[in-house]
Write a protein that holds these residues in place. Structure first.
Motif, mmCIF file in Angstrom:
data_model
loop_
_atom_site.group_PDB
_atom_site.id
_atom_site.type_symbol
_atom_site.label_atom_id
_atom_site.label_comp_id
_atom_site.label_asym_id
_atom_site.label_seq_id
_atom_site.Cartn_x
_atom_site.Cartn_y
_atom_site.Cartn_z
ATOM 1 N N GLY A 121 10.166 8.467 6.713
ATOM 2 C CA GLY A 121 10.082 9.088 5.231
ATOM 3 C C GLY A 121 10.615 7.719 4.604
ATOM 4 O O GLY A 121 9.941 6.747 4.917
ATOM 5 N N VAL B 133 -2.727 1.253 8.802
ATOM 6 C CA VAL B 133 -3.114 2.149 7.855
ATOM 7 C C VAL B 133 -4.540 1.472 7.549
ATOM 8 O O VAL B 133 -4.596 0.344 7.747
ATOM 9 C CB VAL B 133 -2.355 1.938 6.624
ATOM 10 N N HIS C 263 -0.454 -2.891 10.831
ATOM 11 C CA HIS C 263 -1.469 -2.749 9.693
ATOM 12 C C HIS C 263 -2.295 -3.983 9.630
ATOM 13 O O HIS C 263 -3.178 -4.060 8.953
ATOM 14 C CB HIS C 263 -0.839 -2.654 8.418
ATOM 15 N N PRO D 46 14.320 2.377 8.022
ATOM 16 C CA PRO D 46 15.581 2.724 8.813
ATOM 17 C C PRO D 46 16.355 1.693 9.440
ATOM 18 O O PRO D 46 17.506 1.699 9.619
ATOM 19 C CB PRO D 46 15.055 3.713 9.880
ATOM 20 N N CYS E 224 1.936 10.238 4.693
ATOM 21 C CA CYS E 224 2.344 9.001 4.730
ATOM 22 C C CYS E 224 2.291 8.213 3.340
ATOM 23 O O CYS E 224 1.223 8.064 3.037
ATOM 24 C CB CYS E 224 1.642 8.453 5.851
ATOM 25 N N MET F 100 11.412 9.185 11.813
ATOM 26 C CA MET F 100 12.234 8.506 10.756
ATOM 27 C C MET F 100 11.237 7.720 9.950
ATOM 28 O O MET F 100 11.093 6.619 10.127
ATOM 29 C CB MET F 100 13.331 7.333 11.478
ATOM 30 N N ASN G 105 -3.486 6.863 2.309
ATOM 31 C CA ASN G 105 -3.418 7.998 1.140
ATOM 32 C C ASN G 105 -3.155 7.326 -0.237
ATOM 33 O O ASN G 105 -2.185 6.465 -0.294
ATOM 34 C CB ASN G 105 -2.074 8.764 1.713
ATOM 35 N N PHE H 16 0.997 -1.572 0.075
ATOM 36 C CA PHE H 16 0.008 -0.031 0.124
ATOM 37 C C PHE H 16 0.844 1.306 -0.018
ATOM 38 O O PHE H 16 0.208 2.250 0.224
ATOM 39 C CB PHE H 16 -0.892 0.105 1.131
ATOM 40 N N CYS H 17 2.177 1.119 -0.310
ATOM 41 C CA CYS H 17 2.967 2.235 -0.077
ATOM 42 C C CYS H 17 3.666 2.753 -1.334
ATOM 43 O O CYS H 17 4.114 1.828 -2.132
ATOM 44 C CB CYS H 17 4.231 1.741 0.899
HETATM 45 N N1 SAH Z 1 9.609 1.454 6.707
HETATM 46 C C1 SAH Z 1 9.391 2.121 7.866
HETATM 47 C C2 SAH Z 1 9.352 3.628 7.532
HETATM 48 C C3 SAH Z 1 8.271 4.332 6.863
HETATM 49 S S1 SAH Z 1 7.233 4.901 7.697
HETATM 50 C C4 SAH Z 1 7.820 1.596 8.231
HETATM 51 O O1 SAH Z 1 7.607 0.688 7.527
HETATM 52 O O2 SAH Z 1 7.511 1.752 9.460
HETATM 53 C C5 SAH Z 1 5.776 5.400 6.850
HETATM 54 C C6 SAH Z 1 4.420 5.123 7.398
HETATM 55 O O3 SAH Z 1 3.228 5.467 6.518
HETATM 56 C C7 SAH Z 1 4.344 3.424 7.848
HETATM 57 O O4 SAH Z 1 3.537 3.347 8.838
HETATM 58 C C8 SAH Z 1 3.819 3.043 6.414
HETATM 59 O O5 SAH Z 1 3.287 1.735 6.669
HETATM 60 C C9 SAH Z 1 2.625 4.106 6.184
HETATM 61 N N2 SAH Z 1 2.384 4.137 4.878
HETATM 62 C C10 SAH Z 1 2.895 3.562 3.759
HETATM 63 N N3 SAH Z 1 2.232 3.945 2.736
HETATM 64 C C11 SAH Z 1 0.911 4.618 3.106
HETATM 65 C C12 SAH Z 1 -0.035 4.917 2.431
HETATM 66 N N4 SAH Z 1 -0.378 4.971 1.185
HETATM 67 N N5 SAH Z 1 -1.024 5.540 3.091
HETATM 68 C C13 SAH Z 1 -0.901 5.711 4.498
HETATM 69 N N6 SAH Z 1 0.134 5.400 5.208
HETATM 70 C C14 SAH Z 1 1.203 4.560 4.500
#
Ligand code: SAH
Length: 359
Positions: free
Chosen positions: A165, A266, A223, A169, A341, A163, A298, A120-121
């Protein structure tokens, strides 16, 4: 061949102390340099007036202070600012500043792209190129501070760093830790360890390692409440399933004086957003000092999911809340400039999409 200059941005005080002792200088020089670079934003040795002329000359010959270059800036209607940071001729990452009341949170990237392939990212769609160096991570803080200083009317500063982005990390452990140490150093950005949050998809052994190396606030991208679904959404789960992850969270909290762990969740319409799942989540989090951040999905180009209905997000939140779990729905910030995010993409020269197998 001439030796490449040492980039002083790549070291914290401890790292620089080693360099100065080799030069026969006192370790106090390391503190002075860190102050010049990170507190005063000075990168020109000539201006570092409390160092001897001889030392300044030697530094300009052997070392450099190289900051990544700032690319385009976008400013959202809600005041969120997003910067493109060019880190080499082909790659760039994104950094986001989110003002809210007296807070100013900087969302920092740790890798060029990401190897974890969460479904979903947006960052995942770009594949992975490489880890960022310390200078490229802390450089984002340096550049953002500078930009905020240049807008004196708004009187904005960085009070928190997340952290969260681009990238994972904990797959760039040493560099992320050294950069966070600089963020915390009172000669640099002077942020308390609770003001820095590291978010991870769950590299279990590195969570244990983080508790010892740099016990900042921890956020977990959970998630899902069962392994079947989490395996699909966050493929890393196949390696580190939910039980192992939650166990690592318990240990982390204990090792860091019962600190709260934030669980990010999410909200994906008809995928993981039922009240039944909220009940399972309550059971899973039993015994962990937990906060939950619900993140309304998002969307991005070609994304396969939809954002949950507001009504369902509220029902989910209320269920957790009634069970005594501090739960907030994260406000969507900066979505008009794709700064929310999971929307960060930068410019990634794709090398590979596979999970990194070195952890
Ligand atoms: N790799 C790390 C850092 C990224 S943080 C991690 O997974 O935690 C970014 C956050 O936004 C994470 O919780 C990720 O799962 C969330 N995220 C990613 N894609 C998203 C989307 N399309 N809508 C809302 N949140 C999302």
């Amino acid at each position: 061949m001439e030796k490449a200059p040492i980039n002083l941005m790549n070291y914290d005080v401890q790292g620089l102390a080693g360099y100065f002792s080799e030069l026969g200088e006192t370790s106090f020089r390391a503190t002075q340099i860190v102050k010049w670079i990170h507190q005063h934003g000075i990168t020109n040795f000539g201006e570092m007036t409390n160092l001897s002329k001889k030392l300044r000359e030697q530094l300009s010959q052997e070392t450099e202070i190289r900051i990544p270059s700032l690319g385009a800036e976008q400013i959202s209607e809600d005041g969120t600012r997003k910067w493109l940071i060019n880190i080499d001729p082909i790659n760039s990452v994104e950094t986001v500043y989110i003002p809210e009341g007296s807070r100013g949170t900087l969302c920092v990237s740790s890798q060029v792209g990401c190897p974890l392939n969460c479904q979903f990212c947006a960052t995942a769609t770009q594949g992975f190129n490489r880890n960022l160096s310390v200078s490229e991570i802390i450089g984002q803080v340096w550049l953002a501070s500078k930009k905020l200083d240049e807008s004196p009317n708004t009187k904005r500063s960085i009070t928190n760093v997340v952290m969260m982005g681009m990238g994972e990390p904990l797959l760039n452990f040493n560099n992320a830790v050294m950069a966070m140490k600089l963020m915390m150093d009172n000669n640099a950005y002077n942020l308390g360890k609770r003001r820095i949050t590291l978010s991870t998809a769950g590299i279990v052994p590195r969570i244990d390692k983080l508790a010892k190396a740099c016990p900042v606030s921890l956020a977990i991208s959970l998630h899902a409440t069962n392994n079947y679904l989490r395996d699909k959404l966050v493929p890393l789960n196949k390696k580190y399933p939910i039980e192992k992850l939650l166990n690592a969270c318990k240990n982390y909290s204990r090792a860091t004086n019962d600190s709260h762990i934030t669980f990010e969740y999410v909200m994906l319409k008809d995928v993981n957003d039922s009240v039944k799942e909220a009940s399972v989540l309550i059971k899973l989090l039993d015994g962990i000092p937990a906060k939950v951040n619900l993140i309304p999905f998002n969307p991005y180009k070609n994304s396969a999911f939809e954002r949950s209905e507001e009504r369902d997000i509220n029902l989910f939140r209320d269920k957790l809340y009634k069970a005594g779990i501090m739960t907030i729905t994260r406000k969507t910030r900066g979505s008009d400039i794709d700064a929310a995010c999971g929307q960060l993409v930068g410019q990634v020269e794709k090398r590979r999409k596979n999970i990194q197998n070195t952890h």
